[in-house]
Each structure stands twice: as structure tokens, then as C-alpha cells.
Design an enzyme around this catalytic site. Structure first.
Site, short mmCIF file in Angstrom:
data_model
loop_
_atom_site.label_atom_id
_atom_site.label_comp_id
_atom_site.label_asym_id
_atom_site.label_seq_id
_atom_site.Cartn_x
_atom_site.Cartn_y
_atom_site.Cartn_z
N CYS A 131 -1.31 9.35 3.71
CA CYS A 131 -1.28 8.97 2.29
C CYS A 131 -2.54 9.46 1.60
CB CYS A 131 -1.14 7.47 2.16
SG CYS A 131 -2.31 6.60 3.19
N GLU A 159 0.87 -1.18 0.00
CA GLU A 159 0.00 0.00 0.00
C GLU A 159 0.90 1.22 0.00
OE1 GLU A 159 -3.42 -0.55 2.69
OE2 GLU A 159 -2.57 -2.54 2.96
P1 NAD Z 1 9.10 4.35 3.70
O1 NAD Z 1 8.84 3.63 2.43
O2 NAD Z 1 10.28 5.23 3.77
O3 NAD Z 1 9.27 3.30 4.91
C1 NAD Z 1 8.28 2.34 5.19
C2 NAD Z 1 8.95 1.15 5.85
O4 NAD Z 1 9.82 0.52 4.93
C3 NAD Z 1 9.79 1.51 7.07
O5 NAD Z 1 9.58 0.56 8.09
C4 NAD Z 1 11.20 1.41 6.52
O6 NAD Z 1 12.16 1.13 7.50
C5 NAD Z 1 11.07 0.27 5.55
N1 NAD Z 1 12.10 0.19 4.50
C6 NAD Z 1 12.84 1.20 3.98
N2 NAD Z 1 13.68 0.72 3.04
C7 NAD Z 1 13.47 -0.62 2.95
C8 NAD Z 1 14.01 -1.67 2.15
N3 NAD Z 1 14.94 -1.44 1.23
N4 NAD Z 1 13.54 -2.92 2.33
C9 NAD Z 1 12.57 -3.18 3.24
N5 NAD Z 1 12.02 -2.23 4.04
C10 NAD Z 1 12.46 -0.96 3.88
O7 NAD Z 1 7.75 5.12 4.06
P2 NAD Z 1 7.44 6.07 5.31
O8 NAD Z 1 8.22 7.32 5.15
O9 NAD Z 1 7.55 5.32 6.58
O10 NAD Z 1 5.87 6.36 5.10
C11 NAD Z 1 5.39 7.31 4.23
C12 NAD Z 1 4.90 6.70 2.94
O11 NAD Z 1 3.95 5.70 3.21
C13 NAD Z 1 4.19 7.70 2.04
O12 NAD Z 1 4.57 7.49 0.72
C14 NAD Z 1 2.71 7.36 2.24
O13 NAD Z 1 1.88 7.79 1.19
C15 NAD Z 1 2.78 5.89 2.40
N6 NAD Z 1 1.60 5.36 3.10
C16 NAD Z 1 0.63 4.69 2.39
C17 NAD Z 1 -0.52 4.21 3.02
C18 NAD Z 1 -1.59 3.46 2.26
O14 NAD Z 1 -2.46 2.88 2.92
N7 NAD Z 1 -1.60 3.45 0.94
C19 NAD Z 1 -0.68 4.44 4.39
C20 NAD Z 1 0.32 5.13 5.09
C21 NAD Z 1 1.45 5.57 4.43
#
Ligand code: NAD
Length: 533
Positions: free
Chosen positions: A325, A291
Site C-alpha cells: 500500500c 486502513e
Molecule cells: P481486499 O479489500 O480485496 O480484501 C481485503 C480483505 O477483505 C480480504 O480478507 C477479503 O476477503 C475481505 N473482503 C472482501 N470483500 C469483503 C466484504 N464485502 N466484506 C468483508 N470482507 C471482505 O484487499 P486485498 O486485495 O487483500 O489487499 C490489497 C489492498 O489493501 C490494497 O488496496 C492496499 O493498498 C490495501 N492495503 C492497505 C494497507 C494499509 O496499511 N493502509 C496495508 C496493506 C494493504
């Protein structure tokens, strides 16, 4: 039309009531005591044991960066591997439990969170910098996920007789997949992490939670409740840590059957790429539910009710500093409404009270960390070529203490500009004028994302057009575009907003299972009941 689901959403706190306000203020005071006495921290939980070894880091309060909330031990790859091995070992015993038993345990997690609503609300205010109302709503959503998914499992759990034919029985049933790696974002650090974990567990999988780096303390408090509720020590593990280190390790492991991810588009696509590379020892194709982000638009029609629309736009765009988001980041105003609506929006934006998240009057607080603040401020500075409509201010006592970004609105933004195209994830809105309602729909759909969208209009023909032609996962009419409720508004998008079914909806749990069909010839020739041992 089918009957409504028996599930009921957890009610939100009414902070206009003095006693309700006092209860949360007391919880904030108690949390402060816990902080001072070193009781707040983040650590791994593997095989039921708290493990505070690993890379020592510290989480500071985003509203007041001088304040240390607590230490956090980031897990190493070795610890992540231990979590994988523990949850792989525990899978067969957990999947053998009846779905009713698992549903009861997941309900218990929800009830334990319910007993601690003020505690979790106050922790989100501190660790995630989320204001009172938004934090309370997030805790309610976590409870909802537990109770709704438990109920959903009861609907899906029993084998379903597909067709009765003479001499033959055909059953359709679901089985769990194996070890599910849950990778969560910081912006709904309790609700989204909880939703993905309980969905994995209630369906009979074991689950490893890798929370976001910024919000490991709330994840630790949640993880303790998972075990307290009765999930076996080898069916669940928590490993806080760096995404690119342990997140990547968990995704690539041959022991992982499925990844449930919520976060950015870039990381989501990277996870899909890694998960599709087969490694030695892997037992099957990994399933990824991802997501991702949004670039959500609200259309304000020429005849819209401006009072409603202003309120809806402000809350959708600036609630939690635009770090949802679902947040509105593009505003499309039709024809002659453009100038008068922008005039009202500019005045309302200047009046927003932006202050520390613990201040009950704060409309929104800080952004999550220094990196986010610098990135959003740079995005605003770099947009010199676009006309600024208004920039609000920060309450003077908060200014300079936390990672604050003022509410900022740009006007006449070209559709080729990055302000219009890219997710900013901060309190920034790009406005454009549409020639007509059709043109507004064209502009709204011209995005690589399709998560949420909204329309303010009093014209039934235009609303009907929006229903069919505004192609987003969650469309909202004459209301704000954030705050989806579990079951009532199943949530999620398509295009680059993600892959998978909607969270909090009827198809969600099915993704965590594999369907099987069992056909038996029941003519019983040579059938020997006495062989039943
Ligand atoms: P992010 O992608 O930076 O991090 C999300 C998670 O992924 C964290 O736990 C991070 O440590 C992990 N991660 C980072 N690099 C990784 C890798 N290479 N392999 C595996 N895991 C890894 O996102 P964020 O800054 O925490 O959240 C914001 C983003 O999330 C925004 O883009 C927002 O739109 C999205 N979001 C979407 C929804 C939805 O329901 N569609 C809901 C909430 C947030």
C-alpha cells in the site's frame, strides 16, 4: 521531547552471510517436504478445534502455478456464526484477566514466531510469492507488533489518576469493546493479520481472524501459535473464507463490537456502510478501523542525488511487485532533472531481475494471483494513449510458470489519466514533469489518497516546504518510501487511505478500547469497611 520507547525492532536477516542463506534454504527444503506429505493446509479453528469442513479450495504457488501448496477449507456462514458465538461467550473471562497477564501471552506469541522465523519466511515466499528479504522483514514486523503492543498495554493498562482533589478521586481507565472481527489483506498476510489480532487481544477483546482468500495457510500456522501461547480457545477463532460471504456476515452480526480492516478502499467503504446499519440485538455503535490504499508519489528535485533516488524509486516502486500500500506509483521530477533522470530510470528498470520468489537473487517475484496479473496487464495494455518509457523483462526460466508482470514505467502521464489517479497495486509507475518544486508538491497532493510520499532533494528550503506541505500520513525524505518499522515509523494515512490511528504507534491500541472515568467521593460518611465481603 519525550524519551525513546524501550521497545527494540527485531533485526533483519543478513543474507550476505552464507550460513544465514543456508538456514533459509534449509527451511525452504523442509517446507517442500511438508508440502509433499500434505502437512500444509488451511482450515478454520473454532473453540480451539481445527475444522477442515467447508468449501474445498486449493492454494497454488504464484511463482509456479503448477505447484499445489495445499488444500484450504473455506468456512461457511454457519462456521462464521459458531466463531462469533464462541468469542462472544469467551469475552467476559478474557477481559477479566489482568492486562499484565494478557501482555505476557501476547509476548509469548511473538517469541513463538521468533523461534520459527525461517519457517514463516519460507511459507511467505511460497504462499504469497514474496522474495527473501521482503518475507524476512514481514516476519520481523509480526514479532515487533506482538512485543510492542504488549509493552504499550503495560503503559495504558493501569487506571490513571486524573486529578487529586480533597475528598474526591478521579480515575481514567480503558475497557475492551467486545468481539473484534479482524479482516486482513494478502500482501502482509502474517504481519498485518498478526498486528490487528494481537492489538485486539492484548486490550482484552476477543478476536476472530478472517484472513485473505489467497493466504489462508500462513494464517492457519499463525493461529495455531496464538492458542499455543495461551490465548483461551473461546477468545480467538480463525475462519478462512470468501470476503463477500463470511466477511460480510461477520461485519453485519449483532455480536460484533468492532471491525479492524486492512484492504482496498472499495471493501473498506462497504464495511463502514454495513457496520453503520443497526441490526436487532446489537449492543452499541460498531467501531471500524480501516486502513486502505494509496497512490503514493516520490518527488525528485532538480538537485537530488540521482544514485540515491534511483535506488529509492526502484525499491519503493517494484519491491514485492508494487503490491504494497506504501509503494511508489507516481514519480514527479522537477524541471531539468526530468530527461536525465528518466534515462537513468529506464536503464535501471531494464536491468531488474524478476524471477521466482524462492530465487534468492529475485528483485521481485510474481503478483498474487491470476486475477491480479490479468488486471495489471490489462491496465498496461489499455494505456495505449500514454508514452511508455520502459518495460523490463522476466527471467526466462520463470516466464510462463507464474503470475509475472514486467516492471513498467510510463512518462508524461496526464493528471487526468487513470494511471495517475487510481491504485494499480502492481509494478507500474506513472511519471510526470513538474515546472518547479511548488508545482511538484501540488501534483503530489492532487490525489484522493494520502498514505506515503517521498522527496529526494538537497535543498533545505524545499525539504522544509515538503515537511509542511506534502500532506501524507508517512513522509520520507531522501530514502525509500516503503518498509515502515513498528514504533519507529508508525504507519497509516488519511483521506481515502483510511480511518483510524497509525499501526505500530502510540494511539493504535486506544482504538480497541473505550475510555471510562470513575469519580468517587472519598469523604467516607457512613462508610462501613466491615461490609467488605
Ligand atoms: P481486499 O479489500 O480485496 O480484501 C481485503 C480483505 O477483505 C480480504 O480478507 C477479503 O476477503 C475481505 N473482503 C472482501 N470483500 C469483503 C466484504 N464485502 N466484506 C468483508 N470482507 C471482505 O484487499 P486485498 O486485495 O487483500 O489487499 C490489497 C489492498 O489493501 C490494497 O488496496 C492496499 O493498498 C490495501 N492495503 C492497505 C494497507 C494499509 O496499511 N493502509 C496495508 C496493506 C494493504
Amino acid at each position: 521531547m519525550s524519551a525513546p520507547h524501550p521497545f527494540k525492532n527485531h533485526p533483519l536477516a543478513d543474507f550476505t552471510i552464507k550460513e544465514v542463506r543456508a538456514e533459509l534454504q534449509n527451511a525452504l527444503d523442509s517446507l517442500e517436504q511438508e508440502r509433499r506429505t500434505g502437512k500444509l493446509f488451511g482450515a478454520s479453528i473454532i473453540d480451539g478445534k481445527v475444522d477442515r469442513s467447508g468449501e474445498a479450495t486449493v492454494r497454488n504457488d504464484p511463482s509456479n502455478t503448477a505447484l499445489e501448496i495445499g488444500p484450504v477449507a473455506f468456512a461457511s456462514k454457519e462456521q462464521a456464526q459458531q466463531a462469533l458465538e464462541s468469542c462472544a461467550r469467551g469475552f467476559h473471562a478474557w477481559r477479566a484477566r489482568s492486562y499484565e497477564e494478557r501482555a505476557c501471552i501476547i509476548e509469548k506469541i511473538g517469541l513463538l514466531i521468533k523461534e520459527r522465523v525461517p519457517f514463516f519466511t519460507s511459507l511467505l515466499i511460497r504462499e504469497a510469492g514474496k522474495p527473501w528479504r521482503d518475507s524476512d522483514a514481514e516476519v520481523a514486523e509480526a514479532i515487533d507488533f506482538c512485543l510492542y503492543y504488549a509493552e504499550e498495554m503495560r503503559r495504558l493498562g493501569a487506571p490513571h489518576l486524573t486529578e487529586q482533589v480533597l475528598g474526591e478521586e478521579n480515575y481514567y481507565l480503558y475497557q475492551p469493546r467486545g468481539v473484534v472481527v479482524v479482516i486482513a489483506p494478502w500482501n502482509f498476510s502474517l504481519a498485518i493479520a498478526c498486528g490487528m489480532v494481537v492489538a485486539a487481544l492484548v486490550t482484552g477483546n476477543t478476536a476472530i481472524l478472517k484472513p485473505s482468500e489467497q493466504t489462508s495457510i500462513v494464517a492457519f500456522e499463525f493461529a495455531k501459535l496464538v492458542l499455543e501461547a495461551g490465548v483461551p480457545a473461546d477468545a480467538f477463532a480463525l475462519v478462512p473464507g470468501r470476503g463477500e460471504v463470511i466477511g460480510a456476515h461477520l461485519v453485519a452480526s449483532p455480536l460484533t463490537a468492532m471491525i479492524a480492516f486492512t484492504g482496498s478502499r472499495a471493501v473498506g467503504l462497504e464495511i463502514i456502510r454495513t457496520a453503520s446499519t443497526v441490526v436487532p440485538g446489537q449492543q452499541g455503535i460498531k467501531r471500524v478501523v480501516a486502513e486502505l490504499g494509496g497512490k503514493n508519489a516520490i518527488i525528485v528535485d532538480e538537485d537530488a542525488d540521482f544514485d540515491d533516488a534511483i535506488r529509492g524509486v526502484l525499491t519503493s516502486a517494484f519491491g514485492y511487485a508494487g503490491q504494497k500500500c506504501s509503494a511508489c506509483s507516481r514519480l514527479i521530477i522537477v524541471g531539468d532533472a526530468y530527461e536525465p533522470f528518466l534515462e537513468r530510470l529506464a536503464a535501471a528498470t531494464s536491468d531488474l531481475y524478476v524471477a521466482a520468489a524462492a530465487d534468492p537473487a529475485s528483485f521481485y517475484g510474481p503478483v498474487i494471483d491470476e486475477e491480479s496479473a490479468s488486471r495489471v496487464i490489462k491496465t498496461i495494455r489499455d494505456a495505449q494513449d500514454v508514452r511508455l518509457l520502459v518495460q523490463g523483462s522476466i527471467e526466462p526460466q520463470s516466464l510462463g510458470h507464474g503470475w509475472f508482470v514486467p516492471p513498467t514505467v510510463f512518462r508524461d502521464v496526464p493528471q487526468t489519466h487513470s494511471l495517475w489517479r487510481d491504485e494499480i497495486f502492481g509494478p507500474v509507475v506513472a511519471c510526470a514533469k513538474a515546472r518547479s518544486f511548488e508545482h511538484a508538491l501540488e501534483l503530489a497532493n492532487e490525489s484522493e489518497y494520502a498514505l506515503t510520499g517521498g522527496v529526494f532533494s538537497r535543498n533545505p528550503t524545499n525539504l522544509e516546504r515538503a515537511r509542511t506541505d506534502f500532506r501524507v500520513g508517512n513522509l520520507y525524505i531522501n530514502r525509500l518510501i516503503t518498509g515502515a518499522l513498528v514504533c519507529r515509523q508508525p504507519f497509516g494515512g488519511f483521506k481515502f487511505s483510511g480511518i483510524g490511528s497509525k499501526a505500530g504507534g502510540r494511539d493504535y491500541l486506544v482504538q480497541f478500547m473505550e475510555p471510562r472515568t470513575i469519580t468517587e467521593n472519598t469523604m467516607r460518611r457512613g462508610f462501613s469497611p466491615d461490609l467488605n465481603s
